[in-house]
Design a protein around this motif. Structure first.
Motif, PDB file in Angstrom:
ATOM      1  N   PHE A 425       1.103  -1.165  -0.144  1.00  0.00           N
ATOM      2  CA  PHE A 425      -0.014   0.165  -0.358  1.00  0.00           C
ATOM      3  C   PHE A 425       0.660   1.441   0.174  1.00  0.00           C
ATOM      4  O   PHE A 425       0.806   2.482  -0.520  1.00  0.00           O
ATOM      5  CB  PHE A 425      -0.663  -0.085   1.361  1.00  0.00           C
ATOM      6  CG  PHE A 425      -1.710   1.481   1.134  1.00  0.00           C
ATOM      7  CD1 PHE A 425      -2.954   1.330   0.361  1.00  0.00           C
ATOM      8  CD2 PHE A 425      -1.367   2.498   1.725  1.00  0.00           C
ATOM      9  CE1 PHE A 425      -3.669   2.181   1.066  1.00  0.00           C
ATOM     10  CE2 PHE A 425      -1.987   3.819   1.270  1.00  0.00           C
ATOM     11  CZ  PHE A 425      -2.857   3.544   1.376  1.00  0.00           C
ATOM     12  N   ARG A 426       1.661   0.517   1.111  1.00  0.00           N
ATOM     13  CA  ARG A 426       2.824   2.316   1.169  1.00  0.00           C
ATOM     14  C   ARG A 426       3.418   2.795  -0.615  1.00  0.00           C
ATOM     15  O   ARG A 426       3.122   4.093  -0.923  1.00  0.00           O
ATOM     16  CB  ARG A 426       3.644   2.105   2.421  1.00  0.00           C
ATOM     17  CG  ARG A 426       4.749   2.838   2.539  1.00  0.00           C
ATOM     18  CD  ARG A 426       5.526   2.683   3.195  1.00  0.00           C
ATOM     19  NE  ARG A 426       6.559   4.078   3.758  1.00  0.00           N
ATOM     20  CZ  ARG A 426       5.977   4.438   4.929  1.00  0.00           C
ATOM     21  NH1 ARG A 426       5.548   4.123   6.222  1.00  0.00           N
ATOM     22  NH2 ARG A 426       6.615   6.043   5.068  1.00  0.00           N
ATOM     23  N   ALA A 427       4.139   1.707  -1.120  1.00  0.00           N
ATOM     24  CA  ALA A 427       4.539   1.887  -1.996  1.00  0.00           C
ATOM     25  C   ALA A 427       3.519   2.380  -3.204  1.00  0.00           C
ATOM     26  O   ALA A 427       3.778   3.685  -3.963  1.00  0.00           O
ATOM     27  CB  ALA A 427       5.263   0.085  -2.805  1.00  0.00           C
ATOM     28  N   VAL A 432       1.173   7.699  -6.332  1.00  0.00           N
ATOM     29  CA  VAL A 432       0.330   7.746  -7.285  1.00  0.00           C
ATOM     30  C   VAL A 432      -0.464   9.428  -6.005  1.00  0.00           C
ATOM     31  O   VAL A 432      -1.006  10.195  -6.540  1.00  0.00           O
ATOM     32  CB  VAL A 432      -1.187   6.927  -7.294  1.00  0.00           C
ATOM     33  CG1 VAL A 432      -0.578   6.038  -8.042  1.00  0.00           C
ATOM     34  CG2 VAL A 432      -1.459   6.833  -5.182  1.00  0.00           C
ATOM     35  N   SER A 433       0.391   9.181  -4.698  1.00  0.00           N
ATOM     36  CA  SER A 433      -0.116  10.416  -4.535  1.00  0.00           C
ATOM     37  C   SER A 433       0.070  11.848  -4.904  1.00  0.00           C
ATOM     38  O   SER A 433       0.695  12.550  -5.623  1.00  0.00           O
ATOM     39  CB  SER A 433       0.866  10.621  -3.097  1.00  0.00           C
ATOM     40  OG  SER A 433       0.531  12.100  -2.083  1.00  0.00           O
ATOM     41  N   THR A 434      -0.657  12.756  -4.851  1.00  0.00           N
ATOM     42  CA  THR A 434      -1.488  14.549  -5.081  1.00  0.00           C
ATOM     43  C   THR A 434      -0.582  15.082  -4.429  1.00  0.00           C
ATOM     44  O   THR A 434      -0.704  16.789  -4.654  1.00  0.00           O
ATOM     45  CB  THR A 434      -2.573  14.942  -5.235  1.00  0.00           C
ATOM     46  OG1 THR A 434      -3.478  14.772  -4.681  1.00  0.00           O
ATOM     47  CG2 THR A 434      -2.801  13.474  -6.705  1.00  0.00           C
ATOM     48  N   VAL A 440       4.642  13.504   1.691  1.00  0.00           N
ATOM     49  CA  VAL A 440       3.684  11.680   1.515  1.00  0.00           C
ATOM     50  C   VAL A 440       4.131  10.982   2.663  1.00  0.00           C
ATOM     51  O   VAL A 440       3.229   9.686   3.814  1.00  0.00           O
ATOM     52  CB  VAL A 440       4.248  11.398  -0.160  1.00  0.00           C
ATOM     53  CG1 VAL A 440       3.335   9.853  -0.056  1.00  0.00           C
ATOM     54  CG2 VAL A 440       4.186  12.212  -0.706  1.00  0.00           C
ATOM     55  N   ASP A 441       6.030  10.684   2.640  1.00  0.00           N
ATOM     56  CA  ASP A 441       6.197   9.439   4.326  1.00  0.00           C
ATOM     57  C   ASP A 441       5.052   9.662   4.925  1.00  0.00           C
ATOM     58  O   ASP A 441       5.011   8.902   6.038  1.00  0.00           O
ATOM     59  CB  ASP A 441       7.522   9.578   3.779  1.00  0.00           C
ATOM     60  CG  ASP A 441       8.846   8.433   3.076  1.00  0.00           C
ATOM     61  OD1 ASP A 441       7.264   7.438   2.496  1.00  0.00           O
ATOM     62  OD2 ASP A 441       9.317   8.591   2.499  1.00  0.00           O
ATOM     63  N   TYR A 447      -1.369   8.771   9.550  1.00  0.00           N
ATOM     64  CA  TYR A 447      -2.999   8.268   8.571  1.00  0.00           C
ATOM     65  C   TYR A 447      -3.093   7.044   8.061  1.00  0.00           C
ATOM     66  O   TYR A 447      -4.093   6.418   8.213  1.00  0.00           O
ATOM     67  CB  TYR A 447      -3.241   9.427   7.961  1.00  0.00           C
ATOM     68  CG  TYR A 447      -3.106  11.138   8.206  1.00  0.00           C
ATOM     69  CD1 TYR A 447      -4.242  11.492   9.351  1.00  0.00           C
ATOM     70  CD2 TYR A 447      -2.141  11.808   7.419  1.00  0.00           C
ATOM     71  CE1 TYR A 447      -4.282  12.392   9.940  1.00  0.00           C
ATOM     72  CE2 TYR A 447      -1.971  12.941   8.377  1.00  0.00           C
ATOM     73  CZ  TYR A 447      -2.749  13.014   9.216  1.00  0.00           C
ATOM     74  OH  TYR A 447      -2.868  14.548   9.777  1.00  0.00           O
ATOM     75  N   GLY A 448      -1.870   6.534   7.987  1.00  0.00           N
ATOM     76  CA  GLY A 448      -1.709   4.878   7.154  1.00  0.00           C
ATOM     77  C   GLY A 448      -2.665   4.950   6.054  1.00  0.00           C
ATOM     78  O   GLY A 448      -2.802   6.105   5.289  1.00  0.00           O
ATOM     79  N   THR A 449      -3.170   3.783   5.871  1.00  0.00           N
ATOM     80  CA  THR A 449      -4.144   4.179   5.447  1.00  0.00           C
ATOM     81  C   THR A 449      -5.788   5.356   4.754  1.00  0.00           C
ATOM     82  O   THR A 449      -6.127   4.987   3.762  1.00  0.00           O
ATOM     83  CB  THR A 449      -4.935   2.849   4.836  1.00  0.00           C
ATOM     84  OG1 THR A 449      -5.879   2.516   5.663  1.00  0.00           O
ATOM     85  CG2 THR A 449      -3.893   1.162   4.423  1.00  0.00           C
TER      86      THR A 449
END
Ligand SMILES: Cc1cc2nc3c(=O)[nH]c(=O)nc-3n(C[C@H](O)[C@H](O)[C@H](O)COP(=O)(O)OP(=O)(O)OC[C@H]3O[C@@H](n4cnc5c(N)ncnc54)[C@H](O)[C@@H]3O)c2cc1C
Length: 553
Positions: A425-427, A432-434, A440-441, A447-449
């Motif tokens: 999930f992390r990778a 795709v993070s906006t 992001v890390d 907040y995790g997922t």
């Protein structure tokens, strides 16, 4: 045209309406209260939780941040507690992988230790046996050569060996409480922060509810309940109407200090026997710095008023300097310090605070008051099992059969751990993070997922993607106020985004977040300004005694 007032002109956001009647009313939004609310809601009961300040303002924040079996409890033969804790530790690694991480600790064996090397070795072996089937490595005994090469900073004076064992660390214990509250809400509970229990109400020997006050509006009302759970931590004796006669709590305060990395700082946590009094001192890598703790001193009175004494700071620094002579730590090295009060059972003959059991008691107030229980003790680590045990009592009392399904919390992920493969999930999210890449890390660790909730909020209001101040995005402010029960700037910064524990420029970042909160419509301008001042005052409690300004900016 919208009827909403323009942003910045609204008073504090209206709180969620309080229910008139529930099956279970939980008092206290620490780890135990939130876990019980979650468990009760998942069993199909109507649940409300009230917390007089914010989630995780008490012992559930100001602790050593270890999800651990408690190797130290073995010398008091608390095998059941250690077994239970070790198995809860393993469950949390699976259900909250974003918050709870494997964490090696090194125990040096010194000639001056009260506990000889063979005993420490035996303790670590027992620890492994009691946690059979675990995913973390077994203990490892170290040669002197290995010790000297890998922990070069620790004093060689009297060193005869050492060992490494594994526990786990929860970097943000506050978030563990928030996630339990979120899970309770998802299962149908209502969570009310800044709402105090003023009096427990009863009639004819049975609890009937609680008189409550919203601390932000001053409004008082009654919530009727068939069951009241008093999970007010070290305050459980203080709520009028509890009527336990004898005090149930004999709290002890524990101070930690935070210091920057220092010369000779260990690469792993070190669990060390203090030379001056034989107590355990932990030097814990935490969030890029070192947390050193903890003291253990009996206290009376309101735990919110407990403060760190200069002697406690000196004790922790002196013991660390003895262990690591190159450290040269002084009061000026302290970035901040914090104190928590352990809600321990009152011992008839207190003796040494270290001898008081760390196990929990679910105290039934029947026959004096049926339907009322108080939670005494209870570690961060065992919150889930304590909640499961509490529900067994509640369901029996309520004669609820149709809703007595088995507990699912042994395997059910917490909201931010809702994935079968956290690494994947992390990778995937990193790709795709906006949000700005530098965040992001950090977002994943907090907040995790549930980063998807932030993404959703930002998709609706693109301006939320922007950074408000280093370490805080607009989406996090929106998430805190809209989704995570925050009602003040302090709630947002100290217990949701965690900025207040990573930056010391409280006026600057507090000001930026207050301004953004008003602009986004969560607070009026006046309320934002007032809350900003309150935030700075609350953060100043982290100042070590005698300091006027924070050592870092
Ligand atoms: C120094 C220290 C180190 C520790 N280290 C660890 C560790 O590493 N690992 C571990 O597993 N455990 C550790 N613990 C133990 C653990 O932190 C606590 O036992 C646990 O957090 C207690 O949780 P709680 O929910 O019962 O109490 P709290 O977290 O104190 O919560 C009680 C809540 O009740 C609220 N409240 C009080 N009165 C009212 C009222 N009238 N109305 C509404 N709300 C009210 C308070 O505001 C508070 O938020 C440590 C504790 C301390 C102090």
């Amino acid at each position: 045209m919208s009827n909403d007032p323009a942003p910045g002109t609204r008073a504090a956001r209206p709180a969620q309406p309080l229910p008139l009647k529930v099956d279970v009313l939980v008092v206290g939004g620490g780890i135990n209260g939130t876990a019980i609310a979650r468990e009760a809601a998942l069993r199909g009961l109507q649940v409300a939780l009230i917390e007089r300040h914010d989630l995780a303002v008490g012992a559930s924040a100001w602790n050593s941040r270890m999800i651990h079996g408690g190797i130290r409890y073995l010398e008091h033969a608390e095998f059941r507690l250690v077994y239970e804790s070790l198995h809860e530790r393993e469950r949390l690694l699976r259900t909250a992988p974003h918050l709870v991480k494997p964490y090696p600790l090194m125990i040096p064996f010194y000639r001056h230790n009260n506990r000889p090397a063979w005993l420490l070795n035996l303790g670590m072996t027992l620890y492994d046996l009691l946690s059979m089937g675990k995913s973390t490595p077994n203990r490892q005994i170290l040669s002197l050569d290995k010790l000297r090469s890998e922990w070069p900073g620790i004093t060689a004076d009297g060193l005869v060996g050492g060992g490494v064992y594994y526990d786990t660390q929860v970097r943000w214990a506050e978030r563990l409480c928030v996630e339990n509250a979120l899970a309770a809400k998802a299962a149908g509970a209502t969570i009310h922060t800044h709402v105090s229990a003023l009096r427990v109400l009863h009639s004819g020997g049975t609890v009937t509810g609680v008189l409550v006050r919203d601390e932000m509006t001053g409004q008082e009302s009654e919530i009727r309940a068939d069951v009241v759970i008093n999970a007010a931590g070290a305050n459980i004796d203080d709520i009028p109407g509890i009527g336990s006669g004898q005090p149930l709590i004999g709290g002890t305060k524990g101070t930690h200090v935070l210091v920057e990395p220092f010369e000779g700082a260990p690469k792993t946590a070190v669990h060390y026997e203090a030379v001056s009094d034989g107590r355990a001192v932990l030097v814990l890598p935490w969030n890029g710095k070192y947390l050193i703790g903890a003291t253990d001193i009996f206290v009376e009175g309101d735990p919110a008023l407990a403060r760190t004494d200069a002697e406690e700071i000196d004790y922790l620094l002196e013991e660390t300097n003895r262990l690591i002579p190159s450290a040269g730590l002084s009061r000026e090295s302290v970035v901040f310090s914090y104190v928590g009060v352990r809600p321990l059972p009152r011992a008839s003959k207190p003796g040494s605070s270290a001898n008081v059991s760390r196990d929990h008691v679910i105290h039934d107030h029947a026959p004096q008051t049926a339907g009322l229980w108080s939670i005494i003790g209870g570690k961060l680590t065992t919150h889930r099992s304590l909640a499961e045990q509490t529900l067994a009592k509640i369901l029996k009392y309520l004669h609820v059969r149709s809703r007595t399904r088995k507990s699912v919390t042994r395997v059910l992920p917490l909201p931010g751990g809702n994935t079968s493969d956290w690494a994947k999930f992390r990778a995937g999210y990193q790709a795709v993070s906006t949000f700005p890449s530098g965040h992001v890390d950090r977002l994943l660790d907090i907040y995790g997922t549930r980063v998807t909730v932030l993404e959703h909020l930002a998709a609706l209001r693109p301006e939320l993607r922007a950074e408000v101040t280093p370490g805080v995005l607009g989406a996090e402010i929106a998430n805190a106020f809209e989704e995570e029960f925050a009602r003040s700037i302090s709630d947002v910064l100290l217990r949701r985004t965690m900025t207040g524990l990573t930056r010391a420029d409280y006026g600057d970042h507090g000001g930026a977040v207050a301004e953004a909160s008003a602009k986004l419509g969560y607070l009026s301008n006046e309320e934002a300004e007032r809350q900003m001042q309150e935030y700075v005052a609350e953060a100043r409690r982290l100042l070590p005694p005698g300091s006027e300004t924070f050592a870092r900016q």
